[in-house]
Write an enzyme that holds these catalytic residues in place. Structure first.
Site, mmCIF file in Angstrom:
data_model
loop_
_atom_site.group_PDB
_atom_site.id
_atom_site.type_symbol
_atom_site.label_atom_id
_atom_site.label_comp_id
_atom_site.label_asym_id
_atom_site.label_seq_id
_atom_site.Cartn_x
_atom_site.Cartn_y
_atom_site.Cartn_z
ATOM 1 N N ARG A 64 17.481 56.273 64.855
ATOM 2 C CA ARG A 64 17.765 54.982 64.217
ATOM 3 C C ARG A 64 16.789 53.915 64.730
ATOM 4 N NH1 ARG A 64 21.307 51.430 60.905
ATOM 5 N NH2 ARG A 64 19.948 49.693 61.328
ATOM 6 N N ARG A 90 21.951 48.912 54.231
ATOM 7 C CA ARG A 90 21.896 49.258 55.658
ATOM 8 C C ARG A 90 21.930 48.009 56.522
ATOM 9 N NH1 ARG A 90 21.278 54.594 56.342
ATOM 10 N NH2 ARG A 90 20.282 55.605 54.585
ATOM 11 N N ILE A 91 22.623 48.151 57.622
ATOM 12 C CA ILE A 91 22.629 47.095 58.625
ATOM 13 C C ILE A 91 21.297 47.171 59.361
ATOM 14 C CG2 ILE A 91 23.801 46.291 60.726
ATOM 15 C CD1 ILE A 91 25.444 46.195 58.114
ATOM 16 N N THR A 107 23.142 39.139 49.877
ATOM 17 C CA THR A 107 24.143 38.851 48.844
ATOM 18 C C THR A 107 25.274 39.860 49.000
ATOM 19 O OG1 THR A 107 23.275 40.341 47.149
ATOM 20 C CG2 THR A 107 22.296 38.158 47.266
ATOM 21 N N HIS A 108 26.473 39.414 48.703
ATOM 22 C CA HIS A 108 27.631 40.311 48.841
ATOM 23 C C HIS A 108 28.604 40.059 47.687
ATOM 24 C CE1 HIS A 108 30.485 42.913 50.799
ATOM 25 N NE2 HIS A 108 31.423 42.011 50.598
ATOM 26 N N ASP A 140 23.502 38.083 59.917
ATOM 27 C CA ASP A 140 23.265 38.354 61.333
ATOM 28 C C ASP A 140 23.430 39.863 61.545
ATOM 29 O OD1 ASP A 140 25.974 38.854 61.474
ATOM 30 O OD2 ASP A 140 26.467 36.924 62.411
ATOM 31 N N ALA A 141 23.625 40.289 62.781
ATOM 32 C CA ALA A 141 23.617 41.736 63.047
ATOM 33 C C ALA A 141 24.941 42.419 62.698
ATOM 34 C CB ALA A 141 23.245 41.989 64.506
ATOM 35 N N GLY A 142 25.915 41.666 62.156
ATOM 36 C CA GLY A 142 27.203 42.259 61.802
ATOM 37 C C GLY A 142 27.193 42.805 60.378
ATOM 38 N N ASP A 144 27.984 42.094 56.910
ATOM 39 C CA ASP A 144 28.239 40.982 55.981
ATOM 40 C C ASP A 144 28.780 39.747 56.703
ATOM 41 O OD1 ASP A 144 27.361 42.474 53.731
ATOM 42 O OD2 ASP A 144 29.266 43.518 53.716
#
Ligand code: GRF
Length: 193
Positions: A64, A90-91, A107-108, A140-142, A144
């Site tokens: 990863r 992907r995060i 966008t979500h 950010d790294a979370g 959504d």
């Protein structure tokens, strides 16, 4: 304002951005469109539009961390002012967020912080909400998470299927994304001036 757009799927929202740029109604340069896997329609339609495209295939990397580093290197090589995740599933790593802090837009298809994750439309329907919608936010790294820039509500009808509802959300989502990018471009110009 230069943007790199990341996609994992069909890129219908991206197509609306491409069309708005082509029409001259969105003062943005799409430096490149990239995907995390081969053969996406999002990359195909971008190539058809004459845009630069790239693929950093998740499955080509043994770790990863290697994929994270390759994605960051590739995106950074275009020196974008903003990176847009438009159906990019992907995060990204904290290092990516650091590199594009406040400049990574996602966008979500739900009204965050409700229903984050890969099934925002399905989860909202399963809960039984009567209004859902879409969110454009700085990622950010979370999953959504990150400061919300703008949202549009979309009513859920009793006869809706996941597809019909997602279809209406996507119409709202692409309008909202274009509006946010136009606002950011305005702000970007004033920062540059
Ligand atoms: C959008 O609703 C996006 O928010 C979600 O997937 C959809 C992407 O659709 N993560 P498309 O690839 O733009 O057609």
């Amino acid at each position: 304002m230069r943007i790199v757009v990341l996609v994992s799927g069909t890129g219908s929202n991206l197509q609306a951005v491409i069309d708005a740029v082509a029409k001259g109604s969105l003062p943005v340069e799409i430096a490149a469109v990239g995907a995390d896997r081969p053969g996406t329609y999002g990359v195909q339609r971008s190539a058809d539009a004459g845009l630069e495209t790239f693929e950093v295939n998740f499955k080509d990397f043994s770790t990863r961390t290697d994929w994270d580093a390759a994605l960051l290197r590739k995106v950074a090589s275009y020196a974008p002012d903003y990176v847009v995740s438009s159906g990019f599933m992907r995060i990204v790593a904290p290092g990516f967020i650091d590199a594009f802090e406040g400049r990574y837009v996602n966008t979500h298809p739900a009204l965050l912080p409700s229903f984050p994750g890969a099934h925002g439309v399905r989860d909202a329907m399963a809960y039984g909400v009567k209004v859902t919608g879409c969110t454009v936010h700085f990622a950010d790294a979370g999953v959504d998470t990150g400061p919300i820039i703008a949202q549009t509500p979309v009513e859920v009808f009793p006869e809706d299927t996941e597809d019909s509802l997602h279809g209406r959300i996507k119409v709202a989502e692409r309008e909202l994304l274009i509006k946010v990018l136009a606002d950011l471009a305005g702000r970007w110009d004033s920062v540059q001036a």
